[in-house]
Design an enzyme around this catalytic site. Sequence first.
Site, mmCIF file in Angstrom:
data_model
loop_
_atom_site.group_PDB
_atom_site.id
_atom_site.type_symbol
_atom_site.label_atom_id
_atom_site.label_comp_id
_atom_site.label_asym_id
_atom_site.label_seq_id
_atom_site.Cartn_x
_atom_site.Cartn_y
_atom_site.Cartn_z
ATOM 1 C CD GLU A 1 -2.933 -1.276 2.259
ATOM 2 O OE1 GLU A 1 -2.678 -0.724 3.326
ATOM 3 O OE2 GLU A 1 -4.001 -1.873 2.026
ATOM 4 C CG ASP B 1 -7.352 -5.242 5.044
ATOM 5 O OD1 ASP B 1 -6.895 -5.349 6.190
ATOM 6 O OD2 ASP B 1 -7.367 -4.172 4.415
ATOM 7 C CD GLU C 1 -9.622 -0.706 8.039
ATOM 8 O OE1 GLU C 1 -8.679 -1.225 8.655
ATOM 9 O OE2 GLU C 1 -9.541 -0.336 6.850
#
Length: 694
Positions: free
Chosen positions: A298, A377, A405
């Site tokens: 990323e 993820d 998240e």
Amino acid sequence: MTISMRFLKGYFHMKEYDCWLQGGFKAALKAELLAAIRAEEGGVPDKGTDAAILRQAAVELRDGLLKRFGVRAVLSGEPGESGIFLGRASWFLERYGERLPEIGGPGGFHIGVSEDRVVIAGTDAAGTLYGVFRFLALLALGEIKPGSAITESPAVSFRALNHWDNIEGTIERGYAGGSLFFKDGEARYDAERLCDYARLLASVGINVLSINNVNVRTSSKLITEDCLPQVAAIAGIFRPYGVRLLLSVNFSSPEVIGGLDTSDPLDPKAAAWWKERAALVYRYIPDLWGFLVKADSEGEGGPFQYGRTHADGANMLAAALQPFKGECVWRCFVYDCAQDWRNTAFDRARAAYDHFKPLDGQFADNVILQIKHGPYDFQVREPVSPLFGALTKTRHTMEFQITQEYTGQQIDLCFLPWMWQDVMAYDTGYGAKVRELLGSGGKGSPSASARGGLEGLAAVANTGLDNNWTGHTLAQANLYGYGRLCWNPALGAEEIAREWCGLTFGPGKTARVVREILLASYPAYQKYNAPFGVCFMVEPRHHYGPSIEGYEFSRWGTYHRAGREAIGVDRTGKGTGYSGQYPPAIAAVFDDPKRCPEDVLLFFHRLRYDFRMKNGKTLLQNIYDTHFEGYDEAEAMLAKWQTLENALPAAVYQSVRERLERQLVNAREWRDQVNTYFYRHTLIPDEQGRKIYA
Ligand code: GCU
């Protein structure tokens, strides 16, 4: 108000800030027994870390008895007949000639209660401290009585919490206020609060703490002399609690802060730079655990930039850390995030195994690979990563995400130990369940060689400056649960919920009601989220709330490919081949849509909407049903909470109620958007005729 009056009124005055270390309990042991603490190192001047931890253990015991039970104990090093005897097992032997029951590995303890003595003995200083916290917890839960004998030791030696804090004071994926450690570009903190945090972490056995984001960016400078004194001061706060710091470092540091023209791990200049840098860092923090690295992921730099492998990269850092017994914790969250959605052959889920399995055995002894528990993820439901059990010659650890998240961002309640217990119970196909790989500390597990196995857990923290630490007060249960799971991976969600609720809400009915809400929360969240393990139907970037096609045409490699007749990605041998990363017996189960666990059915298969699931209903009808049910269950959680209005301090009651109300709004969006989306694609109505927005 005195403690006993609180009990007379049946009112346990829960304070959000205190988490699971609440006051207001009544000890089931007579006060005389608790009146004197006869401690190894009680009141002795500093003689290094062990002495500091032992002293802290004595102080925690004294203060904990007073604050939590209203019992005033005197701390003394004097021998005596009765009281609480606290120290390392070796001290009991030396001082009293007393041989205690076999305790086990580092961090372990024995608690023994007789008529006139309580013994809390650790295998080492940290074990003594953990024994104190466990004694206080069990006393609060009413599980310590005359005759009690408890012997425990942690399953794994690496029990880490990772903060994703930026030195600006913000937190990546943080939902509980600003950073506890940083503000305005430097380490700035409330030292007293950090002590309270250290206490919370130590009370559940966490012993490794990284304080800065794995996307290191501006905190690259933490390993410069400008910042190291401050970082060392933070390390000093955590040290007496047996918590050692780990620092996230930028792989590109030789260029970013060192002024070199390369960070190539095979370039002697870069390697020499890291050696010097490690020496500098260890001058300030001699007991630093090591470095944590996110590389080639990323946008972060890494060995791929130079045509090198991740073993090259990790080993270079490991060599720099080795003289100081430091470890390089190297993340396996490495994938190509520049995909073309048109390319159906690509499968991001394959990435970690494809990159790291071929390197097994090539890593230095002081490298620990850190692997996300699932291949994607931190989604609400994923299969367990095929790397677990498959790596036999490399030390490694499993990474969870406590910060929510993708699981409701501490607005929605989602009790994560529910999911973690499934991960722990997963049979890797290599002769052991995940919890068995962990339970053996990696050493004796069937699949591990002498050089490596699964020997720890790490998790992304959910804490920040909010007064209740976690934004949603009930999200404290996730931090507590994570620590307990590190200690004992066989602990189930029900047991963790029972402990946490009892410690947080006291011995009354409130704890029971909260436990029911907690245990309902994960199934509800999973039901109204993306169906059957298909993942990533979330709003891009911030990841809260539904956006069914939010990631469908993006570069991140996370597609569900829903059409008019079918949905899901074929990850079997006929598709992307991901299932082939598992041992054949496991792959065979995943490959067969009739045998594949249904909560990951769409992770592994592309299925027609009329596919019949185990309950005889179609896939589509099951999507409708779970989404209606998920909303209803969220509604029931709110209704249950409302029964507690008079049982809790108003602020606690209100803040949780407000979040449960927001959760309901979110659950409604999920329900209606998901159901409408699939109805519009298929034009097949719900068989129960419930409201769908045609
Ligand atoms: C997720 C998350 C990022 C984070 C990354 C990681 O993708 O959205 O914010 O940096 O995980 O684990 O490194």
